[in-house]
Design an enzyme around this catalytic site. Sequence first.
Site, PDB file in Angstrom:
ATOM      1  N   SER A   1       0.654  -1.351   0.040  1.00  0.00           N
ATOM      2  CA  SER A   1       0.114  -0.035   0.254  1.00  0.00           C
ATOM      3  C   SER A   1       0.781   1.433  -0.054  1.00  0.00           C
ATOM      4  CB  SER A   1      -0.857   0.031   1.327  1.00  0.00           C
ATOM      5  OG  SER A   1      -1.720   1.119   1.256  1.00  0.00           O
TER       6      SER A   1
ATOM      7  N   HIS B   1      -2.316   7.357  -4.417  1.00  0.00           N
ATOM      8  CA  HIS B   1      -2.537   6.338  -3.793  1.00  0.00           C
ATOM      9  C   HIS B   1      -2.560   4.928  -4.598  1.00  0.00           C
ATOM     10  CE1 HIS B   1      -5.642   3.284  -2.144  1.00  0.00           C
ATOM     11  NE2 HIS B   1      -4.681   3.279  -0.951  1.00  0.00           N
TER      12      HIS B   1
ATOM     13  N   ASN C   1      -2.600   0.119  -3.970  1.00  0.00           N
ATOM     14  CA  ASN C   1      -2.839  -0.847  -3.153  1.00  0.00           C
ATOM     15  C   ASN C   1      -2.859  -1.937  -3.778  1.00  0.00           C
ATOM     16  OD1 ASN C   1      -4.952  -2.364  -1.531  1.00  0.00           O
ATOM     17  ND2 ASN C   1      -3.501  -1.691  -0.070  1.00  0.00           N
TER      18      ASN C   1
ATOM     19  N   HIS D   1      -6.159   7.756 -16.810  1.00  0.00           N
ATOM     20  CA  HIS D   1      -7.362   6.730 -16.974  1.00  0.00           C
ATOM     21  C   HIS D   1      -6.976   5.759 -18.274  1.00  0.00           C
ATOM     22  CE1 HIS D   1     -10.546   7.437 -13.918  1.00  0.00           C
ATOM     23  NE2 HIS D   1     -10.105   8.448 -13.882  1.00  0.00           N
TER      24      HIS D   1
ATOM     25  N   GLY E   1      -5.163  -4.994  15.081  1.00  0.00           N
ATOM     26  CA  GLY E   1      -3.950  -4.872  15.788  1.00  0.00           C
ATOM     27  C   GLY E   1      -2.493  -4.779  15.153  1.00  0.00           C
TER      28      GLY E   1
ATOM     29  N   ARG F   1      -0.099  -2.470  12.666  1.00  0.00           N
ATOM     30  CA  ARG F   1       1.046  -1.446  13.240  1.00  0.00           C
ATOM     31  C   ARG F   1       0.468   0.016  12.658  1.00  0.00           C
ATOM     32  NH1 ARG F   1       6.070   0.718  11.373  1.00  0.00           N
ATOM     33  NH2 ARG F   1       7.519   0.946  13.029  1.00  0.00           N
TER      34      ARG F   1
END
Length: 299
Positions: A92, A106, A108, A145, A258, A260
Site C-alpha cells: 500500500s 494512492h 494498493n 485513466h 492490531g 502497526r
Amino acid sequence: MKPDAHQVKQFLLNLQDTICQQLSAVDGAEFVEDSWLREAGGGGRSRVLRNGGVFEQAGVNFSHVHGEVMPASATAHRPELAGRSFEAMGVSLVVHPHNPYVPTSHANVRFFIAEKPGAEPVWWFGGGFDLTPFYGFEEDAIHWHRTARDLCQPFGEDVYPRYKKWCDEYFYLKHRNEQRGIGGLFFDDLNTPDFDHCFAFMQAVGKGYTNAYLPIVERRKTMAYGERERNFQLYRRGRYVEFNLVWDRGTLFGLQTGGRTESILMSMPPLVRWEYDYQPKDGSPEAALNEFIKVRDWV
C-alpha cells in the site's frame, strides 16, 4: 491452480522494491526502511521518503499478517469467514508531493486467504489506484485513466468500466457529498475465474501504477506556485484525512486487527489544514476543482 500465498508474497516484496526505486529516481532522495514484527503474527517493511526534491512524503508499505480469527471489519460483509484463520498481505502506498500542481496518488494491491480444516480455502485479491489532484489538468486525467483502461484490456472489455465505477463509488466522502479525486481502479473480492487469472490482474495493476503516475509528476513538478496554491493544497489534504479515518475499509481493518499503527497511518499527509466554511472565489482555479473531480468518462 491452487492459491499460492508464497508466490504472491514474493511478487509483493519485489513490487515494493521496484516502486521505491522508481520514486527515488524521480525525487533524488532515498527511502528509509523500518522493518517490524506483529505480536499476533506476521510483520512488514515500511519505507518512507521525507522532504525530498519532489515528494514531501512518500510511504510504501509491505505487510503480511496472519491470525486465528478474522476481524469484525472483514466478516461484516463476508459472514462465511467467521471462525477461520487468515493471512493478509499487500503493498500500500501514498505519495504527497510538495508542488500543489502535482496530484497526490494512492495505490494498493492485496491478497487474503482464510482457511479452516476440512474446508476449501476462501481467498480473494483486491486493490487499485486513484489520483487526487488539487488543480485539474485534463491531459493528466486522460493519461491516468487511459493507462488504467489499457492494463485492464487483456482481462476483458468490461473490466475497466466496472472497476472505474467501483473506484468512483468507493472514494466518495458521503459527509461532504464529493469525490476524493478523479478515481482510477478499485476491485475487491476477486477470485474468479481462477487463481492464475486473478493473480495476473493484480500484478498488472501493481505494475501499472507508476506508468500512470510518473509521467504526470514529470510534467508538473517544476511548475511555479505560491502561498495561495500551497494553502489550497493543505486545505484539500484535509479531505484525504477525513476519508481515511472515517470511510476507508483498509484503515479500519488494520486498526481492528492490531496492525502497526505507524504503518497504517503512514498515508496521512505530513501537513494539513482545515478552515471553517471555506469557499473558493467564483471563477478561480480553486473553485474549478469541484467540477473537475465530478464523476465522468475520461477515455
